[in-house]
Scaffold this active site. Structure first.
Site, PDB file in Angstrom:
ATOM      1  CB  SER A 110      -0.998   0.477   1.260  1.00 29.58           C
ATOM      2  OG  SER A 110      -1.672  -0.965   0.997  1.00 29.58           O
ATOM      3  CE  LYS A 130      -3.748   0.435  -1.429  1.00 26.55           C
ATOM      4  NZ  LYS A 130      -4.035  -0.367  -0.311  1.00 26.55           N
ATOM      5  CE1 TYR A 173      -5.334  -2.012  -4.226  1.00 29.20           C
ATOM      6  CE2 TYR A 173      -5.153  -3.793  -3.517  1.00 29.20           C
ATOM      7  CZ  TYR A 173      -5.442  -3.015  -3.138  1.00 29.20           C
ATOM      8  OH  TYR A 173      -4.812  -3.301  -2.073  1.00 29.20           O
ATOM      9  CE1 TYR A 179      -4.331   1.103   5.431  1.00 24.70           C
ATOM     10  CE2 TYR A 179      -2.263   0.623   6.224  1.00 24.70           C
ATOM     11  CZ  TYR A 179      -2.941   0.501   4.866  1.00 24.70           C
ATOM     12  OH  TYR A 179      -2.596   0.500   3.646  1.00 24.70           O
ATOM     13  CB  VAL A 190       0.984  -6.402   4.299  1.00 26.53           C
ATOM     14  CG1 VAL A 190      -0.896  -5.323   5.274  1.00 26.53           C
ATOM     15  CG2 VAL A 190      -0.223  -6.059   3.495  1.00 26.53           C
TER      16      VAL A 190
HETATM   17  N1  GLN Z   1      -2.322  -5.516  -1.002  1.00 25.06           N
HETATM   18  C1  GLN Z   1      -2.512  -5.490  -0.149  1.00 25.06           C
HETATM   19  C2  GLN Z   1      -4.138  -5.864  -0.102  1.00 25.06           C
HETATM   20  O1  GLN Z   1      -4.801  -5.757  -0.752  1.00 25.06           O
HETATM   21  C3  GLN Z   1      -2.402  -3.808   0.703  1.00 25.06           C
HETATM   22  C4  GLN Z   1      -3.070  -3.622   1.871  1.00 25.06           C
HETATM   23  C5  GLN Z   1      -1.901  -2.988   3.052  1.00 25.06           C
HETATM   24  O2  GLN Z   1      -0.808  -3.176   2.229  1.00 25.06           O
HETATM   25  N2  GLN Z   1      -1.993  -2.344   3.813  1.00 25.06           N
HETATM   26  O3  GLN Z   1      -5.121  -6.196   1.162  1.00 25.06           O
END
Ligand code: GLN
Length: 303
Positions: A63, A66, A188, A239, A257
């Site tokens: 993420s 993003k 994605y 988050y 993550v």
């Molecule tokens: N690719 C992970 C997912 O879609 C990304 C989530 C993250 O890094 N918080 O669950």
């Protein structure tokens, strides 16, 4: 201040904290990563690049991507984006389904998974190849032409991506996707599976510390747009732990993550830290700790 000595100290102190977390295993390919890895890099506005530990080792950016896709969409779409996605902290896990239904398919912010799927969808509509556009940008800004997707991680995520598929289908049912769900998900998953090092990421994000100016001096974002992305990173980038991150670190940040966290030091540079063991919110335990210690010892926070 001896920044190299500081980064070395942070790397040395990290082991204790990493032991308290768990590597993400809902994407099986990520579960194989050694939780003892730790890297930290600092790219400065003057062009210095420092690091310690595994700061040149590529990892799954997840993420963290993003933050870059928000920049690319905002640069093309401007304020129109905010009709399709909000900019309030979610107070819920990054892959929550329930909030999306209450809010009629408009994700709370661009950094939870549903919001990031909207970014991918917009970039597909605006630029054609969303993943290709993002990858080209990351290669140019990091100066590393090797930046690419880890195919094993992308396949693993696609095979276990039921939640993301549910989020995308639900948004499609509300009329909040312009492209086919399968195409959005494919871009994605590959975006999240991009592999980059702390050094690559810190350099690639310098435009966020430099009021929107890219490495070659051209402008990606207006000063105001750059400010707004940093603001959304501060309030939503980690988050449902964004309040705690702001309290402890005091910088705009974006986590993933894979264990990476990017933190912007406005007008000074960008820090990127990597330690794969996560807390319950999906943020790197040793990563947040290292950033907390960095801003505490340097005084370089936005507050
Ligand atoms: N690719 C992970 C997912 O879609 C990304 C989530 C993250 O890094 N918080 O669950």
């Amino acid at each position: 201040m001896d920044l190299q000595a500081l980064l070395d100290d942070l790397a040395a102190e990290s082991a204790l904290f990493a032991a308290q977390g768990r590597v993400a295993d809902y994407i099986p390919a990520l579960a194989a990563v050694d939780p003892a890895r730790f890297g930290i890099a600092l790219a400065t506005m003057e062009g210095r690049l420092l690091g310690s530990g595994d700061w040149q080792a590529p990892f799954s950016i997840q993420s963290v991507s993003k933050a870059f896709s928000l920049a690319l969409v905002l640069a093309r779409d401007g304020e129109a984006l905010w009709r399709r996605v909000g900019r309030e902290p979610s107070g819920n896990p990054f892959n929550s389904l329930v909030q999306l239904e209450y809010e009629k398919g408009i994700p709370r912010n661009p950094f939870i998974n549903a919001g990031a799927l909207v970014l991918v969808d917009r970039l597909l509509s605006l630029a054609g190849d969303a993943l290709g556009t993002l990858r080209a940008f990351l290669r140019e800004e990091s100066g590393n032409p090797e930046v690419d997707v880890d195919g094993e991680v992308a396949a693993s995520e696609a095979a276990h991506g039921h939640r993301n598929a549910a989020l995308a289908h639900f948004m499609a049912s509300c009329g909040n996707l312009e492209n086919p769900v399968e195409v959005v998900l494919d871009h994605y998953f590959r975006q999240c599976a991009l592999a980059m090092s702390c050094a690559d990421l810190a350099r690639a994000a310098l435009f966020l510390a430099n009021h929107g100016l890219r490495a070659d001096g051209s402008r990606l974002l207006t000063r105001s747009e750059s400010k707004r992305i940093n603001a959304v990173m501060l309030t939503c980038g980690t988050y449902d732990a964004a309040g705690d991150f702001a309290y402890r670190v005091g910088l705009p940040g974006k986590s993933g993550v894979g264990g990476g966290i990017l933190a912007v030091l406005p007008e000074r540079g960008v820090l990127c830290v990597w330690s794969p063991a996560l807390d319950a919110h999906g943020n790197s335990i040793a990563g947040v700790e290292a950033l907390d210690r960095f801003t505490t010892r340097t005084g370089w926070s936005v507050f």
